[in-house]
Design a protein around this motif. Structure first.
Motif, PDB file in Angstrom:
ATOM      1  N   VAL A  61       0.819  -1.221  -0.036  1.00  0.00           N
ATOM      2  CA  VAL A  61      -0.022  -0.003   0.143  1.00  0.00           C
ATOM      3  C   VAL A  61       0.995   1.261   0.134  1.00  0.00           C
ATOM      4  O   VAL A  61       0.120   2.406  -0.052  1.00  0.00           O
ATOM      5  N   ALA A  62       2.179   1.096   0.428  1.00  0.00           N
ATOM      6  CA  ALA A  62       3.106   2.480   0.360  1.00  0.00           C
ATOM      7  C   ALA A  62       3.038   3.143  -0.993  1.00  0.00           C
ATOM      8  O   ALA A  62       2.831   2.598  -2.160  1.00  0.00           O
ATOM      9  N   GLY A  63       2.825   4.552  -0.750  1.00  0.00           N
ATOM     10  CA  GLY A  63       2.654   5.330  -1.875  1.00  0.00           C
ATOM     11  C   GLY A  63       1.199   5.511  -2.420  1.00  0.00           C
ATOM     12  O   GLY A  63       0.814   6.225  -3.285  1.00  0.00           O
ATOM     13  N   ARG A  64       0.293   4.800  -1.798  1.00  0.00           N
ATOM     14  CA  ARG A  64      -1.188   4.696  -2.264  1.00  0.00           C
ATOM     15  C   ARG A  64      -2.080   5.230  -1.324  1.00  0.00           C
ATOM     16  O   ARG A  64      -3.179   5.870  -1.140  1.00  0.00           O
ATOM     17  N   PHE A  65      -1.572   4.607   0.095  1.00  0.00           N
ATOM     18  CA  PHE A  65      -2.483   4.889   1.248  1.00  0.00           C
ATOM     19  C   PHE A  65      -1.555   5.747   2.082  1.00  0.00           C
ATOM     20  O   PHE A  65      -0.488   5.781   2.267  1.00  0.00           O
ATOM     21  N   THR A  66      -2.383   6.674   2.832  1.00  0.00           N
ATOM     22  CA  THR A  66      -2.041   7.585   3.813  1.00  0.00           C
ATOM     23  C   THR A  66      -2.645   7.273   5.237  1.00  0.00           C
ATOM     24  O   THR A  66      -3.859   7.578   5.048  1.00  0.00           O
ATOM     25  N   ILE A  67      -1.953   7.203   6.416  1.00  0.00           N
ATOM     26  CA  ILE A  67      -2.491   7.176   7.616  1.00  0.00           C
ATOM     27  C   ILE A  67      -2.126   8.390   8.155  1.00  0.00           C
ATOM     28  O   ILE A  67      -1.124   9.203   8.053  1.00  0.00           O
ATOM     29  N   SER A  68      -3.262   8.851   9.086  1.00  0.00           N
ATOM     30  CA  SER A  68      -3.195  10.250   9.681  1.00  0.00           C
ATOM     31  C   SER A  68      -4.045  10.092  11.062  1.00  0.00           C
ATOM     32  O   SER A  68      -4.845   9.353  11.350  1.00  0.00           O
ATOM     33  N   ARG A  69      -3.720  11.179  11.951  1.00  0.00           N
ATOM     34  CA  ARG A  69      -4.489  11.087  13.098  1.00  0.00           C
ATOM     35  C   ARG A  69      -4.680  12.447  13.498  1.00  0.00           C
ATOM     36  O   ARG A  69      -3.896  13.644  13.213  1.00  0.00           O
ATOM     37  N   ASP A  70      -5.822  12.733  14.213  1.00  0.00           N
ATOM     38  CA  ASP A  70      -6.381  13.931  14.677  1.00  0.00           C
ATOM     39  C   ASP A  70      -6.577  13.796  16.165  1.00  0.00           C
ATOM     40  O   ASP A  70      -7.477  13.351  16.649  1.00  0.00           O
ATOM     41  N   ASP A  71      -5.477  14.148  17.120  1.00  0.00           N
ATOM     42  CA  ASP A  71      -5.655  13.749  18.554  1.00  0.00           C
ATOM     43  C   ASP A  71      -6.648  14.616  19.022  1.00  0.00           C
ATOM     44  O   ASP A  71      -7.136  14.041  20.307  1.00  0.00           O
ATOM     45  N   ALA A  72      -7.211  15.682  18.570  1.00  0.00           N
ATOM     46  CA  ALA A  72      -8.081  16.600  19.230  1.00  0.00           C
ATOM     47  C   ALA A  72      -9.482  15.946  19.065  1.00  0.00           C
ATOM     48  O   ALA A  72     -10.146  16.092  19.712  1.00  0.00           O
ATOM     49  N   LYS A  73      -9.581  14.930  17.791  1.00  0.00           N
ATOM     50  CA  LYS A  73     -10.632  14.334  17.797  1.00  0.00           C
ATOM     51  C   LYS A  73     -10.836  12.895  17.987  1.00  0.00           C
ATOM     52  O   LYS A  73     -11.708  12.110  17.853  1.00  0.00           O
ATOM     53  N   ASN A  74      -9.606  12.453  18.684  1.00  0.00           N
ATOM     54  CA  ASN A  74      -9.700  10.993  19.089  1.00  0.00           C
ATOM     55  C   ASN A  74      -9.858  10.184  17.647  1.00  0.00           C
ATOM     56  O   ASN A  74     -10.452   9.188  17.999  1.00  0.00           O
ATOM     57  N   THR A  75      -9.123  10.343  16.537  1.00  0.00           N
ATOM     58  CA  THR A  75      -9.656   9.873  15.424  1.00  0.00           C
ATOM     59  C   THR A  75      -8.360   9.427  14.671  1.00  0.00           C
ATOM     60  O   THR A  75      -7.509  10.386  14.614  1.00  0.00           O
ATOM     61  N   VAL A  76      -8.424   8.418  14.032  1.00  0.00           N
ATOM     62  CA  VAL A  76      -7.308   8.079  12.836  1.00  0.00           C
ATOM     63  C   VAL A  76      -7.777   7.978  11.605  1.00  0.00           C
ATOM     64  O   VAL A  76      -9.247   7.205  11.678  1.00  0.00           O
ATOM     65  N   GLU A  86      -7.508  -5.975  -5.262  1.00  0.00           N
ATOM     66  CA  GLU A  86      -6.683  -6.756  -4.377  1.00  0.00           C
ATOM     67  C   GLU A  86      -6.816  -6.279  -2.887  1.00  0.00           C
ATOM     68  O   GLU A  86      -6.345  -6.658  -1.936  1.00  0.00           O
ATOM     69  N   ASP A  87      -7.163  -4.689  -3.044  1.00  0.00           N
ATOM     70  CA  ASP A  87      -7.462  -4.109  -1.615  1.00  0.00           C
ATOM     71  C   ASP A  87      -8.852  -4.438  -0.986  1.00  0.00           C
ATOM     72  O   ASP A  87      -8.967  -4.020   0.018  1.00  0.00           O
ATOM     73  N   THR A  88      -9.379  -5.307  -1.512  1.00  0.00           N
ATOM     74  CA  THR A  88     -11.043  -5.748  -1.107  1.00  0.00           C
ATOM     75  C   THR A  88     -10.529  -6.451   0.222  1.00  0.00           C
ATOM     76  O   THR A  88      -9.859  -7.612  -0.045  1.00  0.00           O
ATOM     77  N   ALA A  89     -11.227  -6.330   1.102  1.00  0.00           N
ATOM     78  CA  ALA A  89     -11.129  -6.588   2.545  1.00  0.00           C
ATOM     79  C   ALA A  89     -11.777  -6.027   3.579  1.00  0.00           C
ATOM     80  O   ALA A  89     -12.445  -4.802   3.495  1.00  0.00           O
TER      81      ALA A  89
END
Length: 121
Positions: A61-76, A86-89
């Protein structure tokens, strides 16, 4: 009892995008490492991405997916672009307090129920 609730899954055509969200009831949220895993039909659950101060991605997934977080919203979040069939899951959000071996499921203490992502060709 800590809760992780995923949302944002759905059906998308190949090449499209989706953004998954995971709202957590953990406190303090910024003390937790957050990860995303996925499980395709008939396969083992596998690591997708994790975030501490830095982000780590599976090669698939590198280069296609991005993980991030907003600690003020308790959300990732997991922004998924250029999706492939093949990403189906089912995608799971996870939280833990160790900062090593983040690709291992055993490092995470809390898990969400999962959200289905289906990519059509």
């Amino acid at each position: 009892q800590a809760q992780l609730v995923e949302s944002g899954g759905g059906l998308v055509q190949a090449g499209g995008s989706l953004r998954l969200s995971c709202a957590a009831s953990l406190r303090p949220f910024n003390h937790y490492v957050m990860g995303w895993f996925r499980q395709a039909p008939g396969k083992e659950r596998e690591f997708v991405a994790a975030i501490t101060n830095n982000a780590d991605y599976a090669d698939s997934v590198a280069g296609r997916f991005t993980i991030s977080r907003d600690d003020a919203k308790n959300t990732v979040y997991l922004q998924m672009n250029s999706l492939k069939p093949e990403d189906t899951a089912v995608y799971y959000c996870a939280a833990g307090q160790t900062t090593v071996y983040l690709r291992m499921q055993s490092q995470y203490d809390y898990w969400g129920q999962g959200t289905q992502v289906t990519v059509s060709s």
